[in-house]
Every structure is written in structure tokens, then in C-alpha cells.
Motif scaffolding. Structure first.
Motif, PDB file in Angstrom:
ATOM      1  N   ARG A 229      40.872  64.183  32.008  1.00  0.00           N
ATOM      2  CA  ARG A 229      40.591  64.072  33.432  1.00  0.00           C
ATOM      3  C   ARG A 229      39.224  63.472  33.724  1.00  0.00           C
ATOM      4  O   ARG A 229      39.012  62.901  34.783  1.00  0.00           O
ATOM      5  N   HIS A 230      38.264  63.674  32.829  1.00  0.00           N
ATOM      6  CA  HIS A 230      36.908  63.240  33.169  1.00  0.00           C
ATOM      7  C   HIS A 230      36.363  62.146  32.262  1.00  0.00           C
ATOM      8  O   HIS A 230      35.686  61.240  32.722  1.00  0.00           O
ATOM      9  N   ARG A 233      38.487  58.045  32.160  1.00  0.00           N
ATOM     10  CA  ARG A 233      38.268  57.039  33.194  1.00  0.00           C
ATOM     11  C   ARG A 233      36.838  56.501  33.143  1.00  0.00           C
ATOM     12  O   ARG A 233      36.592  55.337  33.402  1.00  0.00           O
TER      13      ARG A 233
ATOM     14  N   ASN B  98      30.887  64.283  37.868  1.00  0.00           N
ATOM     15  CA  ASN B  98      31.577  63.072  37.426  1.00  0.00           C
ATOM     16  C   ASN B  98      31.416  61.991  38.494  1.00  0.00           C
ATOM     17  O   ASN B  98      31.821  62.183  39.636  1.00  0.00           O
ATOM     18  N   LEU B 101      34.748  60.706  40.570  1.00  0.00           N
ATOM     19  CA  LEU B 101      35.610  61.539  41.414  1.00  0.00           C
ATOM     20  C   LEU B 101      34.815  61.993  42.636  1.00  0.00           C
ATOM     21  O   LEU B 101      33.616  62.253  42.532  1.00  0.00           O
ATOM     22  N   ASN B 102      35.493  62.093  43.779  1.00  0.00           N
ATOM     23  CA  ASN B 102      34.769  62.555  44.958  1.00  0.00           C
ATOM     24  C   ASN B 102      34.582  64.067  44.912  1.00  0.00           C
ATOM     25  O   ASN B 102      35.192  64.761  44.093  1.00  0.00           O
ATOM     26  N   GLN B 105      37.647  66.380  45.141  1.00  0.00           N
ATOM     27  CA  GLN B 105      38.452  66.440  43.921  1.00  0.00           C
ATOM     28  C   GLN B 105      37.807  67.368  42.897  1.00  0.00           C
ATOM     29  O   GLN B 105      38.480  68.133  42.208  1.00  0.00           O
ATOM     30  N   GLN B 106      36.457  67.282  42.801  1.00  0.00           N
ATOM     31  CA  GLN B 106      35.793  68.045  41.753  1.00  0.00           C
ATOM     32  C   GLN B 106      35.775  69.532  42.060  1.00  0.00           C
ATOM     33  O   GLN B 106      35.891  70.362  41.164  1.00  0.00           O
ATOM     34  N   GLU B 109      39.415  70.892  41.842  1.00  0.00           N
ATOM     35  CA  GLU B 109      39.934  70.984  40.474  1.00  0.00           C
ATOM     36  C   GLU B 109      39.818  72.406  39.926  1.00  0.00           C
ATOM     37  O   GLU B 109      40.766  72.933  39.335  1.00  0.00           O
ATOM     38  N   ARG B 119      47.850  70.783  45.480  1.00  0.00           N
ATOM     39  CA  ARG B 119      46.716  69.923  45.757  1.00  0.00           C
ATOM     40  C   ARG B 119      46.146  70.160  47.146  1.00  0.00           C
ATOM     41  O   ARG B 119      44.944  70.378  47.322  1.00  0.00           O
ATOM     42  N   THR B 143      35.639  63.346  50.801  1.00  0.00           N
ATOM     43  CA  THR B 143      35.796  62.047  50.146  1.00  0.00           C
ATOM     44  C   THR B 143      34.457  61.448  49.722  1.00  0.00           C
ATOM     45  O   THR B 143      34.427  60.339  49.191  1.00  0.00           O
ATOM     46  N   TYR B 145      31.385  60.579  47.441  1.00  0.00           N
ATOM     47  CA  TYR B 145      31.171  60.514  45.993  1.00  0.00           C
ATOM     48  C   TYR B 145      29.758  61.008  45.676  1.00  0.00           C
ATOM     49  O   TYR B 145      28.865  60.925  46.535  1.00  0.00           O
TER      50      TYR B 145
END
Lengths: 315, 522
Positions: A229-230, A233, B98, B101-102, B105-106, B109, B119, B143, B145
Motif C-alpha cells: 500500500r505504501h 507506489r 506517505n 496519499l491524501n 486516505q491515511q 486506513e 471505505r 483530499t 496531500y
């Protein structure tokens, strides 16, 4: 994102314009008159003059450049001096072999390189790592034409699974045609896959050591989940760069492999055209290859932005 | 029952002893400060609790987390605890997220992972958690980043990920070390609030005594892999018995003995200096806008004086420093050294030898392939000759090193020794002004105290002037005569250091000073 695409497209067009000027200028200064070459040493001066007129070689440099470029834009690549048929037809004939071959080889490259890059990164220092690293070392070191000949000896001559060369044409059906391209594609893909696997491994190892992987583990992800997942990418960016370079190489750099397998591809065409001073063919094929390289880089640029939000310029 | 119980924890990595017999326990809602200098083993203690130790690590002893022993747990089982029962916040907010990923998402998760949510439900929860960490959705949509957020905002996202599952224990490893003082105060307040609201135990790891003394219920002091002293937070300075604890407290508030400020002769004068950068152009043909990093700044530095320059990151300190050093073109204004104007050309050589600089990172500012003698002799190109052996020896001795050190490479030295070498390099051509750009920021308190003493001695010995640039206000207060406060490219306040600190005039200065964590008076 839209602005990014627009600027990338602008730079694509500009690169093509510059490339066309450079290619045209280079062909202009190449020694050897194609007409003298076509008619032989004992040609009559008036015959030469008539042929030059017919081929349009008497027009001014600018006129010839613009008629060439406008022709290109309309898909008219001119008429070959030696074959006396439209260059676009000749190129198209070759492209139906070279393009699928390059795509086939690229697909094999990715199919081999991704697992071969991810596996040793996930099991660094273990047997899998050592084995893959040793294998890729060999893959980079062995020249692909030699490897191609060994494959011909084993799979075509001894085992008779494949034919030793030639191309039946797409009329013979999809599978027979693909079968004929399989050995050449493997020969082309293997060194590229070895390079790509090594890039993939080191890019993954870099990202696996980064702080956000530690964060991901602290969130409760297993090692495998964190990698998928990390890390993956993030590791893709250097991999995409190499992949873009490799596609251009696979398209244009297959001359030797095409010769080994008697494939009438683009590489062979350009080789013949140069030795016969068929400059209009050389010009057009080189332009086509330049277009392919620049276009692939354009796609890679778009892929970067898809992968990395930091590259999407804010509007 | 305590949330975290560590008993007799010892740890070796590839045979090297890292931790020895660590024992501590934290109850629900308690904040436990774990203090030590770099290499003392405090981060390894945290990683042992998380079971995220590097390869080759062997732990013995017992660590129990909410009643469950973790040392012998399989990784798969540990994964269900990490993020759910125990959350962790790391030092570097810039790299802990990361980049691809926004933030939604992080954060989502970790929720989706432990609660098996869909989700969309996980995203709704993520928004609530970010809201709790003071990142309201209307200003910081999911959203966003990481690269669109500041350091403090990113640290809030990391905290949101750590507390999303309402863990029983939060481990915060130097959570504010990389942040400005005002941001640090806000983050510490946030952690305190979350601990109170959720009855969450917190293990707060830091090298900064002042950060924990006001916040922690209990404190453990670590040194060389051992806990040398434990005590109640607010009382520790009164109950402490171990000499190391005492040394740590005195080093934290260390006041070097400094000679009186010098004469009135202006050594460095900066007049109406403005520096700006071109921003990336928005469209192809538009003239790019400029970001003004330093805006019409003027000040003077007198001979023998120690002048402080403070401000938060991004305020223009670094650009101003580079402008003074002639590394940055000026849009307008002049920099004069000893009355002569710096022109930014090769003619400045004679002037530039009067001024040297010491940077923050004592490692990356040296070429690792050169020996120390070559490293510290570098400024001699300004004099157009090579260094004599006795000059190199003298420079090394004056910073407390030995002449035999000149045969060594930079990796053979500790952080404090490296900074001494950096000072030797600045000192060797006998400049009049040394610019100290966050020169002691990366050092541990006891080493920092030594370096500050050294600087005070050298100032007297060689009649040096200092321009002391730092975001650490408590250090600036102790070593400077006058101070400049910089904000958004401008000097907003200037004056005698004591006066500015006791009676700040500008509201920004007041806010800055109020945010500095204080050691409770002994």
C-alpha cells in the motif's frame, strides 16, 4: 492537472518541431547524391537532371522542408527513391511487426521485472535476494543476440517448439504471429527486465527504509501490507523513468534481433535505407522514431503526475 | 492496573547492549516523560514496546501492554495491537506521512484496518478524528496531500492516525523537536487534551527537560541504556539525587560566563536589505510573482557584541544570513563589513575573511573524504595562501581538541566534537565576526552547554563578535547582548536581550516568548 497536461502537450509539440528541423538539416549535409546512387556512375547528366526534377530535389531548402513537414502532418511521408512506392506504405508494413514486438517485449519486461524486483526487496539478504540479484547480473551481462541464438538452438532446432525465424504475417492468425514474435520478444526483454528489476529493487529498498513505512507499521499494517500500500507506489517513479527509456529502445534498438530472426521490422528498414541512400525513407523513419520516443516520454510524464500528487500543478 | 508495564527490559542489537534493566509503568490518563540525550536508548525503548525493533535485536524482560505481554507475541498478533491499543507519533512530521496519499486516505486506513469498516464510513470517522486534532474539515478537506500542509499540521495528521482508534497508550517520540516554539506549545496542549479526554496513557520521549516538566506526571531520566532516576514531574528538580539528573538540569539552564559587550563601532551594518525569490509562473507568458523573503531589513552589529536573531521557520532568517554572507543576491540595500561595502564580486575576498560561519548540521557541512587538517584549512583560500601546521594545531587546541586529531576523518568524531571542528574552521583565519546559524540546535543539552562556554571563551580571547541565529529562544536569551525578532521578512522588534524578554513590546514577540517551555524554578 489540466494545466499540467496542456504544458506537457505544448512541450511535446515544441520538441517535435525542433526534432524535424534537426533531422532535415542532418540529412541535407549527408554526403552522397541519391540520384547519382540510383542511376549509377555512367548516368547521363540530362537523365540525372530529369530525375532530380521528378523527385523534387531542385526546389529550395525551405520549400522542401515545408513540403516534407506538411506531408508528415497529412500522413504522406513521400515516395521512396529506391522502392518507388509511398514511404508510408513501406513503414506501415514494417510497423505491424516492430510495434507489436516492442509492446510484447515491454509486457514481458514488466511481467518479469516487477516480481523479480519486489521479491528481493521484501526478503533482503535472504536466498531469494541473492538468487535474483545473481540472475539479473547475468541478464545484464549476456548480449541479447547471443542469447537469441542460444534460444534458437534450443527451442527451434532441438525442441522444435518455435520456428527459427521469419514472420508469417498477421493474416496467418493472431496466435501464429505472436508465436513467431515470442523468441525475439524474450531475447529483447531479458536484459531490459534485468535492469528494471534492479532499479525496482533499489527503489523499493529506499522507500522501505523511509519514515512513512515505519508510520504504516505503527498503524498496524503487516510488512506485506505496508509494502503493497505504501512502498510500491512510491518506488514507481524511478521505475517509470527507466520504463520510458526502455520502450524507445525496444522500438528502435531491435535491429540485431530482427536480423537474427529474419524479421522485416523498422530496424532493418532503416539499415537498408541508409546503405542505399534512400534519404526520404531515412528521414521519415527517423522522424517516426523520434516521435515515438517523445510521445512515450509524454506518457511517462503524465504517469508521473498520476502517481505523484506533488507534480500536479495547482490551478 | 497500569496500561504499560515494562519490567527489567534489556535489549541487545547484534550483541551490542542497548538497554539494561528498564522498568517503568504508566497508568491510564498519565503522562510519563522519558528524557535522555541522543543514544541513551529512549527511542529503542519505545520501539521495543511497539515491537518494531531493527533486525538483529534481542530483547529480554517483560513488556505488558494493557495486560498483554508483547515481547513473545507473533507479528500478526502484534499488528492487531499496533494502531489500536497503542499509537505512535514520530519526530519528523515532514517524512512520517506517505507523500502520495491524501490525509483522508491515511487516517481512514488505520480505521478501516482495525474496525473492518467500509471505505465511506472510514472516511467519515477520519474526518471526525482530524477535527478532534484541530484540523477542521472546511479548512483541511480530506483530499489535502501532506505537501500542502505545514509541519505542525502534518504532525496533527500523524497524531490523528495514532489516536484514531482511541488507543490506551500513545507513544510520542520527540513529537515537537522539529517544530517551532509556538507550534510546539500547541501540539503539546493537543496531546495533553487528548490524554485527558480519552484517559489515554502517554509515553512522551524528549531530550528537552523543559518540554516535560510542566506536562508529565512522572519522569524517567535515561542514560546509556539505563534509567538513572525516576520521579514525579513537577517535583523532580527538588527530589533528584542522581548526579546525571542534576547535571542535565543545570546544563539545560546553563548560563555561560560572558565578557561585557563591546564598543560602539559598527562591525556589520545591514541597510535596507531586501531579497526576493521568483515564484513558479502560473501561466506560460505571465511574469512570475516574487516572494519577498527579507523585506527592508536594517540593523547594526557592534564590535565584540553578541547579537541574536530569532524567528520561526520561514521568517527569512536563513535568507538574511545568506545575504550577509554574500551567497544571496540583494534586490536592494547594502551590507557593510567594517565600513566597506560587500559588492558580491571577487573583490570581496579581503572582506569575507573577516567573517566566517558555523552551520547547524555538524556532519553534512563537512566533506567526508577529507581529513580534518584539510577541512579546517579551507578558509585559507580567502588569504591566498595555505595553512601552516602550527595554525591548524592552534585552532584545534583553542576549541579543546588535540593536534593529533587533524589526521582523522569527520566520521570519527561525535556531534559535539564535529561542531568544535566547525568552529575551528571558522576561527582559523582569525575573523572578527562569526555567524552561528542554529549552531547548537542539533546538540544535546550537556554538549550544548560546553559549546556555549567555548564560544564565550573564544569571544573574549579573540575579541570576536557573534551573530547568533536560532529559533531556540531560551538559548538566545542566555548568550546574546541584543536581539532582533524577525517575522515574515521584517524585523518586528529589537533591543537589549533582557529587556526584550522581560518586557516585549510587539505582540508577536510576546506570543513567541509565552510559547517557550519553562523549567520550573529550582
Amino acid at each position: 492537472m489540466l494545466r499540467y497536461i496542456v504544458t506537457r502537450t505544448g512541450s511535446l509539440c515544441l520538441s517535435l518541431l525542433v526534432a524535424s528541423v534537426v533531422i532535415f538539416a542532418l540529412i541535407e549535409v549527408v554526403p552522397g547524391d541519391p540520384v547519382a546512387f540510383m542511376l549509377g556512375l555512367n548516368a547521363q547528366p540530362d537523365t540525372v537532371a530529369a530525375l532530380r526534377e521528378e523527385l523534387g530535389l531542385n526546389a529550395s531548402v525551405l520549400e522542401r522542408y515545408f513540403s516534407w513537414v506538411f506531408g508528415l502532418l497529412q500522413g504522406d511521408l513521400g515516395t521512396s527513391y529506391t522502392y518507388r512506392s509511398p514511404v508510408s506504405e513501406i513503414v506501415a508494413e514494417r510497423l505491424v511487426i516492430s510495434l507489436p514486438l516492442a509492446a510484447y517485449a515491454l509486457a514481458l519486461t514488466i511481467l518479469i521485472a516487477f516480481p523479480a524486483g519486489i521479491l528481493p526487496a521484501a526478503y533482503r539478504g535472504r536466498a531469494a535476494d541473492v538468487a535474483v540479484m545473481g540472475g539479473t547480473q547475468l541478464g545484464v551481462a549476456i548480449p541479447n543476440f547471443w542469447f537469441a541464438m542460444i534460444m534458437v538452438m534450443i527451442f527451434a532446432i532441438n525442441l522444435r517448439w518455435f520456428s527459427a525465424g521469419g514472420f508469417p504475417g498477421w493474416e496467418a492468425g493472431f496466435f501464429p504471429a505472436m508465436k513467431a514474435l515470442t523468441l525475439p520478444a524474450i531475447a529483447l526483454a531479458l536484459p531490459q527486465a534485468s535492469i528494471l528489476a534492479r532499479v525496482m529493487r533499489s527503489a523499493l529498498l529506499d522507500t522501505l527504509g523511509s519514515d512513512y513505512i515505519r508510520t504504516a507499521r505503527a498503524k498496524g499494517l503487516t510488512k506485506g501490507q505496508a509494502l503493497r500500500r505504501h512502498a510500491l507506489r512510491n518506488a514507481l517513479i524511478p521505475v517509470l523513468t527507466i520504463l520510458g527509456l526502455q520502450f524507445s529502445f525496444l522500438l528502435a534498438g531491435a535491429i540485431i534481433i530482427e536480423n537474427v530472426f529474419f524479421l522485416p521490422g523498422l530496424g532493418r528498414l532503416i539499415f537498408q535505407a541508409i546503405s542505399q541512400r534512400d534519404l526520404i525513407v531515412v528521414e521519415s523513419v527517423v522522424m517516426l522514431l523520434v516521435f515515438a520516443v517523445i510521445f512515450v516520454n509524454f506518457i511517462v510524464d503524465l504517469a508521473y503526475a498520476w502517481v505523484d500528487p506533488r507534480l500536479r500543478v495547482q490551478t | 492496573m497500569s496500561v504499560l508495564q515494562i519490567e527489567n527490559l534489556s535489549l541487545a542489537i547484534h550483541g551490542a547492549r542497548i538497554l539494561r534493566h528498564i522498568s517503568l509503568s504508566i497508568g491510564p490518563g498519565e503522562i510519563h516523560g522519558l528524557i535522555g540525550e541522543s543514544g541513551s536508548g529512549k527511542s529503542m525503548t519505545a520501539l521495543a514496546v511497539m515491537q518494531l525493533l531493527p533486525e538483529g535485536a534481542e530483547a529480554s524482560g517483560a513488556v505488558s501492554l494493557a495486560g498483554q505481554s508483547v515481547v513473545t507475541l507473533r507479528d500478526a498478533d502484534m499488528c492487531t495491537l499496533r494502531g489500536a491499543t497503542v499509537g505512535m507519533v514520530f519526530q519528523e512530521p515532514m517524512t512520517a506521512l506517505n507523500p502520495l496519499l491524501n490525509i483522508g486516505q491515511q487516517v481512514a486506513e488505520v480505521i478501516a484496518l482495525h474496525d473492518n469498516l467500509s471505505r465511506s464510513k472510514a472516511f467519515v470517522r477520519a474526518a471526525e478524528v482530524l477535527e478532534r486534532c484541530e484540523l477542521p474539515r472546511d479548512q483541511f478537506p480530506l483530499t489535502r496531500y501532506p505537501h500542502e500542509l505545514s509541519g505542525g499540521q502534518r504532525q496533527r495528521v500523524v497524531i490523528a492516525m495514532a489516536i484514531a482508534m482511541k488507543p490506551k497508550l500513545l507513544i510520542a517520540d520527540e513529537p515537537t523537536t522539529a517544530l517551532d516554539v509556538t507550534t510546539q506549545a500547541e501540539i503539546l496542549k493537543l496531546i495533553k487534551r487528548l490524554a485527558d479526554e480519552d484517559e489515554m496513557a502517554v509515553l512522551l520521549i524528549t531530550h528537552d527537560l523543559a518540554v516535560v516538566t510542566g506536562l508529565a506526571d512522572d519522569i524517567s531520566i535515561m542514560r546509556n541504556g539505563e534509567i538513572v532516576e525516576q520521579g514525579k514531574g513537577a517535583m523532580l528538580h527538588r527530589t533528584m539525587t542522581h548526579p546525571y539528573t542534576k547535571a542535565l538540569f543545570s546544563a539545560s539552564g546553563h548560563q555561560p560566563e560572558r565578557a561585557q559587550a563591546g564598543q560602539d563601532r559598527a562591525l556589520l551594518s545591514v541597510e535596507n536589505v531586501t531579497c526576493s525569490y521568483a515564484l513558479p509562473r502560473k501561466t506560460l507568458l505571465q511574469v512570475p510573482e516574487r516572494f519577498i523573503a527579507v523585506n527592508d531589513v536594517s540593523f547594526e552589529l557592534h564590535q565584540g557584541e553578541s547579537l541574536g536573531l530569532v524567528g520561526e521557520s520561514g521568517c527569512g532568517k536563513s535568507t538574511l544570513t545568506r545575504a550577509i554572507l554574500g551567497l544571496e543576491p540583494l534586490q536592494s540595500g547594502t551590507v557593510r563589513l567594517d565600513g566597506a561595502e560587500m559588492t558580491g564580486t571577487a573583490d570581496d575576498l579581503a572582506l569575507r575573511r573577516k567573517m566566517q560561519v558555523v552551520f547547524q548540521d555538524p556532519y553534512s557541512s563537512f566533506n567526508p573524504r577529507h581529513k580534518v587538517d584539510r577541512l579546517i584549512a579551507e578558509p585559507f583560500h580567502l588569504l591566498g595562501r595555505t595553512a601552516r601546521m602550527d595554525e591548524i594545531d592552534e585552532a584545534l587546541v583553542s576549541v579543546g581538541l588535540s593536534p593529533t586529531d587533524k589526521e582523522k576523518y569527520i566520521h570519527e568524531f561525535s556531534g559535539g566534537q564535529r561542531q568544535r571542528i566547525a568552529i575551528a574552521r571558522a576561527l582559523i583565519i582569525r575573523p572578527e565576526l562569526i555567524i552561528l546559524d542554529e549552531a547548537v540546535t542539533a546538540l544535546d543539552v550537556s554538549i550544548r552547554a560546553q559549546i556555549l562556554d567555548l564560544l564565550a571563551d573564544l569571544s573574549e580571547q579573540f575579541s570576536l563578535s557573534y551573530l547568533f541565529i536560532s529559533h531556540d529562544l531560551s538559548v538566545v536569551r542566555r548568550v546574546t547582548d541584543r536581539v532582533l525578532v524577525m517575522r515574515a521578512g521584517r524585523i518586528v522588534e529589537t533591543g537589549e536581550t533582557e529587556q526584550v524578554f522581560t518586557n516585549p513590546q510587539n505582540p508577536y514577540t510576546r506570543k513567541l516568548i509565552a510559547a517557550v517551555p519553562q523549567l520550573s524554578d529550582a
